[in-house]
Every structure is written in structure tokens, then in C-alpha cells.
Design an enzyme around this catalytic site. Structure first.
Site, PDB file in Angstrom:
ATOM      1  N   ASP A 160     -13.549  13.381 -13.691  1.00 11.58           N
ATOM      2  CA  ASP A 160     -13.399  14.656 -12.984  1.00 11.58           C
ATOM      3  C   ASP A 160     -14.787  15.186 -12.615  1.00 11.58           C
ATOM      4  OD1 ASP A 160     -14.504  15.732 -15.323  1.00 11.58           O
ATOM      5  OD2 ASP A 160     -12.535  16.143 -16.154  1.00 11.58           O
ATOM      6  N   ASP A 220     -17.367  18.489 -12.419  1.00 11.36           N
ATOM      7  CA  ASP A 220     -17.659  19.850 -12.858  1.00 11.36           C
ATOM      8  C   ASP A 220     -18.816  20.400 -12.034  1.00 11.36           C
ATOM      9  OD1 ASP A 220     -15.905  19.957 -15.315  1.00 11.36           O
ATOM     10  OD2 ASP A 220     -17.142  18.207 -15.790  1.00 11.36           O
ATOM     11  N   ASP A 239     -24.022  20.692 -24.224  1.00  7.58           N
ATOM     12  CA  ASP A 239     -23.992  20.066 -25.539  1.00  7.58           C
ATOM     13  C   ASP A 239     -25.024  18.938 -25.674  1.00  7.58           C
ATOM     14  OD1 ASP A 239     -22.459  18.512 -23.788  1.00  7.58           O
ATOM     15  OD2 ASP A 239     -20.657  18.463 -25.040  1.00  7.58           O
TER      16      ASP A 239
END
Ligand code: ATP
Ligand code: MG
Length: 407
Positions: A47, A49, A124
Site C-alpha cells: 500500500d 502512505d 518507528d
């Protein structure tokens, strides 16, 4: 600062549309996260982002085909048919003293917007913090993410232990990227994982369910299981299953169920979390049923109550939506009907027969002695090929759910 070039052709048209519309309206807009990482690894992104300085309300306004989701962190989903582009606003860096945190360090709310630089350091892992701008065709890398991609290293940005405390799900994400990409976790990022599993108790069961779905339906669930055990994380997610391993062949059964899930994904056959959860909780269920029977309850009451108790307890840790817990209970219930060979014809027609039969075979593989019942049913079906209802082929579809996002 390092800069890398990236071919525009590798980016989805829809993501490019979102990026260019944002930038036409004077906003900064970058592709970020897994998509940039995967393109740099020559893999097809799952996907796309987008990160921007536009606020969610502004993004929503720009795209008719969009909706705002999320509570802890608002993001906007821009939808193009089945394709969803996730647009998140740059996050502010945290002044830990002033923010809403629990005693263990967990971030509770997170809707402060920040600059590009701040956003980078709230990501992260370094491999997930590369930003691609279609205007310049360049990837901006403030954290040496490209070097870590080259060296196949998963490294948290910042001080690892406090980043895990802020959001313990990062431990599960580290395991997910480790197995998915075949990377290793940098020792400084890895060390705290061995002792911080208990923090997962503070994470919402719904979010853990979503994350576990990604782990168990990844096609490498068997490896994931070993990792969860090795980091001493498994027991904080499935305490009863962990305990059952001391007394029952629970580990074998879970392993067989995960291996079979992996094989089916490999063969593009349908898979369901209901089957995996049935295996995870089978021996806790058997144990609870036994306890209730010792107290005088008899089948089917003991069975129903045991299932209800075991599931209710698990829901304190990870949620199991009813669309999965219902078939899971049916698989369990059928285990007590399969020994009734005289009723074979009726049983074969049951809509959960196939799953229950597969489950029976796994129990035998795990080491249960069931008087060769599995082989009997295998032969029965070979001898009576027409009895089984043809099941409708089903596509494997996981609705993309509202995800609570990063802190
Ligand atoms: P996938 O290939 O599974 O989509 P991904 O890295 O894109 O992997 P997403 O969950 O889509 O993962 O998140 C997009 C990006 O948002 C991540 O790459 C990362 O930069 C950031 N992110 C996601 N979850 C967290 C988190 N818990 N803490 C910090 N940053 C996060
Ligand atoms: Mg992603």
C-alpha cells in the site's frame, strides 16, 4: 543528508495523484513508509502512505473520495476503487514531560502536528523513514535508512526502550518486518524486546488483533510463532495458550495450524483466522471443559460454557470478532460429533465439516490418540465423493480497518 533517486514508474498512479494535488495546493507531500522501503528493495509495495503538512480536515476537503479515520491519530483515507492511499499529517515531536502518558510510558493521544523533520523522528524504524518527493524524484533520508536497507537491518529511531514504551506494538512490527523482509534486528533495538513483552497488556485488544492478523496471515506464521516465543512475547498475547503448552501438545497443534495456514496461502487457497484461533485456544478450552465436568456439568453445557469462558478471557488480551469466534466454536463443537461414525452422512453436509475435519487431522498430528478417526474420515470421503456440498470458492479479503496509527 543522503539522497537517492527513485523511478516514478514504480509509484502507484493513485498515490501520484494524491501527491500532486496536495502540492498544487501549496502543501508539502511525500510518499513515505513501507512503499518507499519496498520499492528500494525492488519489491511491489502493498500500500502507499503519504505524509503532508496539510491537516486532516484540509486533506479531506481536497479529495471528494476521502474519509477521516482514527482517534488516537487522525488520518485520511483517499479511495480509488479498491486502492486506498493513506494520508497522515506530519506529527510533532513529543515533549515527554507534557504529554498524555501512562505510568509505563504509553502515549494516549497524539494529535499534535509538526514539521517534516519532526515527523521523521516520530517514525518507528529507519527503513520506514524514507521520504520520496515526486517533484524532485528524490528520496530524503535523515536517519540513514538507506544504509540500513542495504545492510538489511531493522533499527528503531531514537532510544529503543522508550520507543517501545511509547508504543509496544513496535515490537510486533519489528518481528513482522524481520520475517517479511528477512532482515535482522539491530542488537540495541532487539535487546529490550526480550523483557518488555508485558507492555503489550496496555495495548487495546482491537489493535492487537489487527496486528496479529497481519502476522498470522503473512504466509510465514510458523516463523512468526517462533519469534513470538523467542522474545517471550507470545505469553503476553495468549496467556492460556502459553500455559497449556506445559500440559498438552498445544505447541504442536498451534505449529501444525500455522504451517497449514502458510501452505494454503502459498497455494492461494482461502484461509481464516478462525482456524488459527481455534488451534491457539483448543487446549485451554479442553482444560476448562474438563474442569467444568469435574464440577458436575455435562456435555454440551460444559462445552458451551468452557468455550464462552476461554474466549471471554482471551478477549481481555486480543479481540476476536464474532465473525471468527462463531466458526471457531463450531469447529470445536464438531470435534465431539466426529467420533459418531454412524452420523457420517449428516456430518459431511455440515457447513463447517471441512474445517472441523482438517482440525481433527491436526490434533492427531499434534499427538492426540483418536483411534485413527482422521484416517477413517479421509477414507469415508473418498468412498462417498458426492456427499459433500460443493463449497463456493471464496476470495481471501481482509477489509482494511481503521488503524490506530503511530505515536
Ligand atoms: P506495510 O508494508 O505493512 O504497509 P508499513 O511500514 O507501510 O508496512 P504501515 O502500518 O502502513 O507500515 O505504516 C506506514 C508508516 O507509518 C510506517 O512505515 C512508519 O513510518 C509509520 N508507522 C506505522 N506504525 C508506526 C508506529 N507504531 N510507530 C511509529 N511509526 C509508525
Ligand atoms: Mg504501509
Amino acid at each position: 543528508m543522503n539522497e537517492v533517486l527513485l523511478e516514478k514508474e514504480q509509484v502507484s498512479i493513485n498515490a501520484l495523484k494524491v501527491l500532486s494535488r496536495l502540492s498544487e495546493h501549496g502543501y508539502q507531500a511525500y510518499l513515505v513508509g513501507g512503499s518507499v522501503r519496498d520499492i528500494l528493495l525492488n519489491q511491489t509495495p502493498k500500500d502507499f502512505d503519504v505524509a503532508t503538512d496539510a491537516h486532516p480536515e484540509d486533506v479531506h476537503e481536497l479529495f471528494r473520495n476521502s474519509r477521516m479515520i482514527g482517534r488516537r491519530f487522525k488520518i485520511v483515507h483517499v479511495r480509488f476503487g479498491r486502492d486506498i492511499i493513506e494520508v497522515a499529517t506530519f506529527r510533532a515531536s513529543k515533549n515527554i514531560e507534557e504529554t498524555d502518558q501512562t505510568e509505563r510510558g504509553l502515549l494516549l493521544s497524539d494529535n499534535d502536528y509538526g514539521s517534516f523533520e519532526e515527523d521523521v523522528f516520530r517514525r518507528d524504524f529507519t527503513i520506514n523513514a524514507l521520504y520520496y518527493s515526486p517533484d524532485t524524484h528524490k528520496v530524503t533520508d535523515l536517519v540513514d535508512g538507506q544504509a540500513d536497507i542495504d545492510a538489511k537491518i531493522i533499527r528503531l529511531i531514537g532510544e529503543p526502550e522508550s520507543r517501545y514504551r511509547e508504543d509496544p506494538v513496535r515490537m510486533l512490527r519489528a518481528i513482522r518486518f524481520k520475517t517479511k523482509l528477512g532482515f535482522s534486528i539491530d542488537p540495541n533495538s532487539e535487546q529490550p524486546m526480550f523483557k518488555l513483552g508485558y507492555l503489550l497488556q496496555d495495548v487495546s485488544p482491537a489493535r492487537l488483533f489487527e496486528e496479529l492478523l497481519k502476522l498470522f496471515m503473512s504466509g510465514q506464521a510458523n516463523v512468526v510463532f517462533d519469534e513470538l516465543l523467542a522474545y517471550d512475547i507470545f505469553g503476553w498475547l495468549f496467556p492460556d495458550a502459553k500455559r497449556a503448552m506445559n500440559q498438552y501438545p498445544a505447541k504442536n497443534l498451534i505449529r501444525e495450524a500455522l504451517l497449514s495456514t502458510d501452505r494454503r496461502i502459498e497455494q492461494d487457497l482461502p484461509v481464516t483466522p478462525a482456524f488459527v484461533y481455534a488451534a491457539l485456544l483448543w487446549y485451554p478450552f479442553v482444560d476448562e471443559k474438563r474442569r467444568l465436568e469435574q464440577e458436575g456439568a455435562s456435555h454440551p453445557d460444559a462445552s458451551n460454557e468452557a468455550a464462552a469462558n476461554v474466549i471471554a478471557k482471551q478477549l481481555l488480551f486480543t479481540s476476536i470478532p464474532r465473525r471468527f469466534s462463531t466458526p471457531m466454536r463450531e469447529i470445536w463443537n464438531l470435534q465431539f460429533r466426529l467420533p459418531n461414525r454412524k452420523k457420517a452422512k449428516a456430518l459431511v453436509g455440515h457447513k463447517r465439516f471441512r474445517a472441523a475435519y482438517d482440525f481433527l487431522l491436526l490434533r492427531e498430528l499434534a499427538g492426540e490418540k483418536l483411534d485413527n478417526l482422521g484416517a477413517w474420515w479421509t477414507k469415508y470421503q473418498e468412498d462417498n465423493p458426492t456427499e459433500r456440498q460443493p463449497t463456493k470458492p471464496r476470495r481471501r479479503r481482509w477489509p482494511r480497518r481503521t488503524q490506530e496509527k503511530p505515536s
